[in-house]
Design an enzyme around this catalytic site. Structure first.
Site, PDB file in Angstrom:
ATOM      1  CB  CYS A  86     -26.966 -52.264  -7.369  1.00 33.33           C
ATOM      2  SG  CYS A  86     -28.027 -51.720  -8.715  1.00 33.33           S
ATOM      3  CG  HIS A 180     -22.945 -49.722  -8.727  1.00 35.93           C
ATOM      4  ND1 HIS A 180     -22.751 -51.078  -8.643  1.00 35.93           N
ATOM      5  CD2 HIS A 180     -24.129 -49.555  -9.387  1.00 35.93           C
ATOM      6  CE1 HIS A 180     -23.749 -51.711  -9.230  1.00 35.93           C
ATOM      7  NE2 HIS A 180     -24.602 -50.805  -9.679  1.00 35.93           N
ATOM      8  CD  GLU A 182     -19.566 -51.459  -7.084  1.00 31.39           C
ATOM      9  OE1 GLU A 182     -20.022 -50.701  -6.203  1.00 31.39           O
ATOM     10  OE2 GLU A 182     -20.293 -52.211  -7.769  1.00 31.39           O
TER      11      GLU A 182
END
Ligand SMILES: Nc1ncnc2c1ncn2[C@@H]1O[C@H](COP(=O)(O)OP(=O)(O)OP(=O)(O)O)[C@@H](O)[C@H]1O
Ligand SMILES: O=c1[nH]c(=O)c2[nH+]cn([C@@H]3O[C@H](COP(=O)(O)O)[C@@H](O)[C@H]3O)c2[nH]1
Ligand SMILES: NC(=O)CC[C@H](N)C(=O)O
Ligand SMILES: [Mg+2]
Length: 539
Positions: A86, A180, A182
């Site tokens: 990002c 993202h 994660e």
């Protein structure tokens, strides 16, 4: 001195202030690769190890903001793979000649990422997405995006609104992704991180608790030398128990475990912890009753931060006094012809990685919400040096470590209990009478939770004594008494938490027992606030 990053392949994560930065660290560790989070202001030349790869986190900033956090350009000359996530992607592109602009449609939520075919014949995909198919669901959270990519880069993935959602350098191992990986909302995100960490950076997945034990014991022995002695602040909580056991394995009787009865422990806690450490774990523990001192210093104090600081400081006063006592006893022994003993130079604490992370944001420590007694509550001119073997670990890693050290399951699964104890669960002044009321109510609450077999399903449960009085009726008589609030939360890492939904009959039993058995209480309420906006503790 061998540090952890010298012993394991390490991924360095540079934090630009995203709320998900610590999750990137977690995901790497779940792949058994050691990862360390550092503020983005960390200069690469000042790092005393060479990471096998670098990940740049997201950020609340836009790269074109005047005060935007900047990446150290040396990240790109170190010769290791770099992945920008990002803001990390945007910052990489911005640095290497691409363009970033505000997008017309902020993307916040799910998006479908199309994975580009590349290479001759257009048949293969980039190593970052190897084996992940042609499309995957990803989670986005951005208001800016790349409007052109730097020279020498090519597109490896796109979404309907973000044509440059994933890019890679033509010849160097530099990658950037707008989504993202994660967060759990990117279902295959873990695999993307795995491709980067394991395949591209070629990290060996050797970060396991088995490996950690051996290496940490060796490290502790090297720090303490052959004579040095350590006193340990041990509370009976998971962290300090595991730290104590590890220390005992490392230096045996040169480790002195001290539990401080600060007068605000739970019912019978000092006794239970004493038995548990001495008998169940073979660790020699001394309980120091300092309840008088703590309660006198807490007298009339209502302010939560003041309570925390008083307790943190008094803890250290007690540990220093105990260290002096141990040294004096050793001197006596030496005078009487005994062996010369080493000095007590170290204080063991069970500090964990989340405590450390909270204090490393790139703008300096993040806004103080509350001072945890073992981090912000320490004395400035403290003589003992800290030794914190768990400061790189997350709670679930500590629990795994505890199991490997043969610490009984009921201990490893214990709910956390804060060092300032019941002092931060008694709203208003702390007195022996108030402590007694709360201990009794809390004990009933936990007893009933255990009876209902819910203890392990709940991350943390406790009672709080409110500083208000309410009217009730008991045996036809009017009562005017205090109120207990019950708190129970589920949480992965205590950074966020949700209130627990109890079966009604369990709550009914708890409430009826507390009002019947605890003198001074005529009303029980249940706290239905999540964190945020509330916190787990009331103070
Ligand atoms: N009553 C106490 N006596 C001695 N040391 C204490 C006491 N309470 C807290 N500490 C020290 O403060 C540290 C931080 O407390 P904290 O509650 O976070 O950890 P813990 O008690 O070990 O584990 P848990 O989080 O599961 O309660 C402990 O690891 C321990 O070193
Ligand atoms: O050892 C501790 N010393 C402290 O000063 C302290 N304050 C909060 N806690 C524990 O931290 C977790 C998150 O709590 P909060 O949401 O209230 O910050 C919860 O598990 C809290 O019990 C503490 N633990
Ligand atoms: N999550 C992020 O890293 C956001 C980056 C940047 N602030 C944007 O809005 O695009
Ligand atoms: Mg504790």
């Amino acid at each position: 001195m061998a540090e952890i990053h010298d012993q394991f392949d390490t991924i360095l994560i540079l934090d630009f202030g995203s709320q998900y930065s610590h999750l990137i660290t977690r995901r790497c560790r779940e792949l058994n690769v050691y990862a360390e989070l550092q503020p983005c202001t960390q200069k690469i030349k000042d790092i005393n190890f060479k990471p096998k790869g670098i990940i740049l986190s997201g950020s609340p900033y836009s790269v074109y903001d005047n005060d935007a956090p900047r990446v150290d350009p040396e990240v790109f000359t170190l010769g290791v793979p770099v992945l920008g996530i990002c803001y990390g992607l945007q910052e990489m592109a911005w640095n290497l000649g691409g363009k970033v602009t505000k997008c017309d449609h902020r993307e916040y939520g799910f998006a479908q990422l199309g994975i580009s075919k590349i290479g001759s014949g257009n048949t293969s995909v980039d190593a970052l997405f190897e084996g992940l198919g042609e499309e995957m669901q990803v989670w986005m959270s951005h208001g800016d995006q790349l409007s052109s990519i730097p020279e020498d880069f090519h597109v490896i993935g796109q979404t309907p609104t973000a044509p440059f959602a994933a890019i890679a350098h033509n010849s160097k191992p530099f990658y950037g992704i707008q989504f993202h990986p994660e967060v759990t909302h990117s279902p295959r995100g873990r695999e993307v991180i795995g491709r980067f960490v394991l395949n591209i950076c070629e990290c060996k997945p050797s970060w396991t608790m088995e490996e950690f034990i051996g290496k940490e014991i060796a490290r502790i022995r090297a720090i303490c030398g052959t004579k040095g002695r350590v006193i340990g602040a041990v509370s009976g909580g998971v962290d300090s128990t595991v730290a104590a056991k590890l220390m005992h394995e490392a230096i045996g009787d040169r480790f002195h475990a001290i539990m401080v009865d600060n007068g605000v422990l739970r019912l019978n806690e000092a006794k239970q912890v004493h038995t548990m450490l001495n008998e169940d774990l073979g660790v020699n523990l001394t309980v120091v009753d300092a309840s008088e001192l703590f309660l006198s210093r807490l007298k009339d104090i209502e302010d939560p931060e003041q309570k925390r600081k008083i307790i943190g400081n008094t803890f250290i006063n007690i540990f220093e006094a105990e260290a002096a006592k141990i040294e004096a006893a050793a001197e006596e022994e030496e005078k009487a012809g005994g062996d010369k003993k080493g000095r007590v130079e170290w204080l063991l604490q069970g500090t964990l990685y989340p405590d450390v992370i909270e204090s490393i944001s790139f703008k300096g420590p993040s806004a103080t919400i509350k001072t945890h007694h073992n981090v912000g509550g320490l004395l400035k001119d403290m003589k003992l040096k800290l030794i914190e073997p768990l400061r790189e670990l997350f709670k679930d890693e500590v629990r795994a470590l505890g199991r490997l050290l043969s610490i009984p399951a009921h201990l490893v699964q214990r709910h956390p209990f804060p060092g300032p104890g019941l002092a931060i669960r008694i709203l208003g002044p702390v007195t022996r009478e108030q402590v007694k009321i709360l201990q009794h109510a809390d004990n009933i609450y936990i007893e009933e939770i255990r009876k209902a077999n819910l203890y392990n399903e709940i991350s943390q449960a406790f009672a709080v004594l409110l500083p208000v009085k309410a009217v009730g009726v008991m045996g036809d008589k009017r009562t005017y008494e205090q109120v207990i609030a019950l708190r129970a939360v589920q949480s992965e890492d205590f950074m966020t938490a949700d209130w627990y939904v109890f079966p009604a009959d369990v709550l009914r039993r708890i409430s009826s027992r507390i009002t019947n058995e605890v003198e001074g209480i005529n009303r029980v309420t249940y706290d239905i606030s999540s964190k945020p906006p509330a916190t787990v503790e009331w103070l």
